[in-house]
Design a protein around this motif. Structure first.
Motif, PDB file in Angstrom:
ATOM      1  N   LYS A   1       9.738  -6.491   3.295  1.00  0.00           N
ATOM      2  CA  LYS A   1       9.744  -5.186   3.979  1.00  0.00           C
ATOM      3  C   LYS A   1       8.722  -4.245   3.355  1.00  0.00           C
ATOM      4  O   LYS A   1       8.002  -3.537   4.076  1.00  0.00           O
ATOM      5  CB  LYS A   1      11.134  -4.564   3.928  1.00  0.00           C
TER       6      LYS A   1
ATOM      7  N   LYS B   1       6.575  -6.070  15.365  1.00  0.00           N
ATOM      8  CA  LYS B   1       5.992  -5.109  14.431  1.00  0.00           C
ATOM      9  C   LYS B   1       4.466  -5.085  14.525  1.00  0.00           C
ATOM     10  O   LYS B   1       3.869  -4.017  14.649  1.00  0.00           O
ATOM     11  CB  LYS B   1       6.410  -5.433  12.999  1.00  0.00           C
TER      12      LYS B   1
ATOM     13  N   ASP C   1       5.625  -2.650   5.351  1.00  0.00           N
ATOM     14  CA  ASP C   1       5.530  -1.191   5.429  1.00  0.00           C
ATOM     15  C   ASP C   1       4.190  -0.696   4.881  1.00  0.00           C
ATOM     16  O   ASP C   1       3.586   0.222   5.447  1.00  0.00           O
ATOM     17  CB  ASP C   1       6.678  -0.536   4.668  1.00  0.00           C
TER      18      ASP C   1
END
Length: 202
Positions: free
Chosen positions: A75, A114, A79
């Protein structure tokens, strides 16, 4: 504006790709002093390679407790990438392709929903708008006009990967033939460093 700097060479200070990626970042920092730079060394903090458990967790299955730290790292990596306006990557050629450390990183940023999605007309990149600059070092010569072009799976792979997620114009700086001999290594490095100082501003 945010810049993400990635290095993947295992050679530390002896690495050509690290020297060139550092010069790229220095050039962009000089041009934009307020640039917010973050750095990730994929050899110092390596990511685990994907496993069936990773993929099951990505599909919603409950993950074992021992995978929690790695999923958190995934993650964080995603990010970082999504937040960056500019991504600078040091990418040496190892056995005709990218280092496995860099492949592990790519596996964490190519995430359906994403950075890409599939639709009625096929895949669609969702990460367009970023500037990606790659410092490539190769021991020999693998340009389209050379006898070894068919063995080039570094630049071609990265062009495809970034194009797939919507980054259709990545920039490349090359240091080629660095294993031919010390004199050529220095010449190739000097040429790549000069190209880095000539990059357009952020």
């Amino acid at each position: 504006m945010k810049l993400l700097h990635i290095d993947s060479s295992v050679l530390g200070p002896h690495s050509v790709s690290r020297q060139v990626s550092s010069a790229i970042v220095a050039r962009l920092r000089e041009a934009s002093p307020t640039l917010d730079v973050s750095y990730r060394d994929l050899t110092q903090t390596p990511l685990a390679h994907l496993s069936g458990t990773h993929l099951a967790a990505a599909q919603g299955a409950s993950a074992p407790a021992e995978l929690a730290a790695d999923l958190a790292a995934s993650k964080a990596v995603l990010d970082e990438f999504l937040a960056a306006d500019i991504v600078v990557i040091g990418a040496p050629m190892y056995n005709f392709t990218i280092p496995s450390q860099l492949k592990a990183w790519i596996d964490r940023i190519l995430v359906a929903g994403k950075t890409f999605q599939y639709g009625a007309n096929g895949p669609q990149g969702l990460a367009g708008g970023k500037r990606v600059i790659v410092a490539i070092s190769r021991g020999g010569f693998y340009g389209a006009e050379t006898p070894y072009a068919a063995g080039e799976h570094l630049e071609t792979y990265l062009r495809w990967v970034f194009g797939f997620i919507g980054i259709t114009n990545p920039e490349f700086i090359f240091a080629d033939g660095i294993q031919i001999g010390p004199e050529h290594r220095e010449k190739a490095l000097a040429s790549a460093l000069q190209a880095a100082t000539s990059l357009r501003a952020a």
